[in-house]
Design an enzyme around this catalytic site. Structure first.
Site, PDB file in Angstrom:
ATOM      1  CB  CYS A   1      33.240  43.522  30.393  1.00  0.00           C
ATOM      2  SG  CYS A   1      35.054  43.527  31.420  1.00  0.00           S
TER       3      CYS A   1
ATOM      4  CG  ASP B   1      44.878  31.831  46.192  1.00  0.00           C
ATOM      5  OD1 ASP B   1      44.514  31.560  47.247  1.00  0.00           O
ATOM      6  OD2 ASP B   1      45.666  31.356  45.586  1.00  0.00           O
TER       7      ASP B   1
ATOM      8  CB  CYS C   1      35.325  44.434  27.323  1.00  0.00           C
ATOM      9  SG  CYS C   1      35.406  42.925  27.757  1.00  0.00           S
TER      10      CYS C   1
ATOM     11  CG  HIS D   1      37.663  39.810  30.108  1.00  0.00           C
ATOM     12  ND1 HIS D   1      36.533  40.648  30.041  1.00  0.00           N
ATOM     13  CD2 HIS D   1      37.016  38.504  30.502  1.00  0.00           C
ATOM     14  CE1 HIS D   1      35.477  40.175  30.453  1.00  0.00           C
ATOM     15  NE2 HIS D   1      35.523  38.720  30.648  1.00  0.00           N
TER      16      HIS D   1
ATOM     17  CG  ASP E   1      50.972  29.143  49.549  1.00  0.00           C
ATOM     18  OD1 ASP E   1      50.750  28.923  50.798  1.00  0.00           O
ATOM     19  OD2 ASP E   1      50.930  28.318  48.738  1.00  0.00           O
TER      20      ASP E   1
ATOM     21  CB  CYS F   1      38.284  44.881  31.159  1.00  0.00           C
ATOM     22  SG  CYS F   1      38.229  43.895  29.817  1.00  0.00           S
TER      23      CYS F   1
END
Length: 370
Positions: free
Chosen positions: A305, A267, A310, A336, A94, A307
């Site tokens: 989930c 984003d 998890c 997560h 940015d 991940c």
RNA sequence: GGGUAGGUGCCCGAGUGGUUAAAGGGAACGGACUGUAAAUCCGUCAGCUUAGCUUACGAUGGUUCGAAUCCAUCCCUGCCCA
């Protein structure tokens, strides 16, 4: 040659939602995509390997912050941002335009550029289209952003108009400054909450022919309905052949609406910040892990989930870590939330490819709170 | 046993006659967070039939129009000396 190339793969005939692919000098990624934010050349608490494991193809960093510390010359000396932070996939930087907005009373805007008082030591710093672009050339991100002013909300029509016209003049100056051919400069549509100004902004930017267009100045405090209305109005006028990036948006409901209106890239600091503050994102809505109700909950944050957090840790354990301020707790939460959004975007893309985006959206919104 | 310093709300800790249901921390509980000045910020935090009332500053009794604050006795704790 063009550094950035967009490939449209499939479009939802009913809504205009797009599944595509963006090619950059540092790899290709599928869209729609969510880009984790790594303001200071790191996605807070995450290693590049962890980001790759969850499927991140592009991350964000920030001109203003790296300009202050460690300075773009040091990053250049290191061989560029990719090398400096050991990230070999795509990066978008940015321009510092958002800091023009968020640093409020610490800055002064003129036609030439923006004088900041550094939030670190109070010293005066100057950022202009030329400086921001040079800094971004030093950093070497694949996609760089035009230096803009994110019009605040509310703003009167006249202010929004003058600001937007200036942002476009600045965009031209950014384009004129960019000399590297391995970087793509995106223009940023502004215009506040005024449709005529959004149209004006789009038209003026299209003349400058950027390899991609961002929609800025949304999600700055306006009601969601207004945001969606302006978004739809704006995206409609953007070319099909170029990537479209909705800046600063990252809650699941906004992402679905953004994709529906034809946005490819997003984003947001939301998933990472909120993670550090003890909130997990799920398909059903927010789960405030710090809450007492999870003290004895030995199940995962989200049953469905996949991940790392998890798969291996309970709500009770993560709640404990977050409460006692252990870094690992912040890491698990961040992991997560980012995984959740990667997965979320993947599923949306799949739905578009399989002609069931409308159904996906309907089903998601029905089960999502807040 | 002698001396000395103290005992304040869940914890630590200010407060030495009225503006004190009692500063400030912490804990606890809840909320916020959308191109990161954010591992940050905000709120609640004695109870109730809540513009009021009740109970509260170790205990009991007293002085006073009025006490966490002054006096007496007792209980307890830290430190020093025997």
């Amino acid at each position: 040659m063009t550094a950035i190339r967009y490939e449209l793969i499939k479009q939802c005939p009913e809504t205009g939602a797009r599944a595509g692919r963006i090619h950059t000098p540092h790899g290709t990624f599928d869209t729609p995509i969510f880009m984790p934010v790594g303001t200071q050349a790191t996605v807070k608490t995450m290693s590049p390997e962890e980001l790759k494991d969850m499927g991140a193809g592009i991350i964000l960093s920030n001109t203003y912050h790296l300009f202050l510390r460690p300075g773009s010359e040091l990053v250049k000396e290191a061989g560029g941002l990719h090398k400096f932070m050991n990230w070999d996939r795509a990066i978008l930087t940015d321009s510092g335009g958002f800091q023009v907005f968020s640093l409020g009373d610490l800055r002064k805007i003129t036609e030439d550029g923006v004088t900041f008082r550094s939030h670190i030591d109070g010293s005066k710093k100057f950022l202009s289209p030329e400086v921001a672009t040079k800094v971004q050339m030093d950093l070497g991100a694949d996609i760089i952003m035009a230096f803009d002013e994110c019009v605040p909300y509310p703003a009167d029509h006249e202010y929004a108009k003058q600001s937007t016209l200036r942002t476009t003049r600045w965009a031209k100056r950014c384009k004129d400054t960019l000399t590297r051919e391995d970087q793509g400069l995106f223009g940023i549509v502004q215009g506040g909450m005024y449709k005529d100004l959004r149209t004006m902004s789009v038209n003026d930017l299209l003349e400058l022919d950027f390899p991609g267009y961002a929609v800025g100045g949304l999600s700055v405090g306006e009601p969601k309905d207004m945001m969606y209305e302006i978004l739809e109005h704006t995206v409609r006028q953007l070319p099909q052949t170029k990537p479209r990036y909705l800046m600063g948006v990252g809650t699941p409901d906004c992402l679905v609406e953004g994709v529906m209106h034809g946005i490819d890239m997003f984003d947001c600091v939301f998933p990472t910040r909120v993670a550090r503050n003890g909130t997990a994102m799920t398909w059903k809505g927010r789960l405030v892990i710090k809450n007492a109700e999870y003290a004895h909950d030995f199940g995962p944050i989200d049953e469905n989930c996949g991940c790392y957090a998890c798969r291996n840790y309970s709500r009770a354990y993560i709640r404990h870590l977050v409460r006692v301020n252990e870094i690992f707790g912040l890491r698990l939460m961040t992991m997560h939330n980012l995984y959740f959004l990667q997965d979320f975007m993947r599923q949306m893309r799949q739905a578009i490819l399989e002609d069931r985006f409308v159904e996906f959206r309907k089903k998601f919104l029905a089960g999502y709170v807040h």
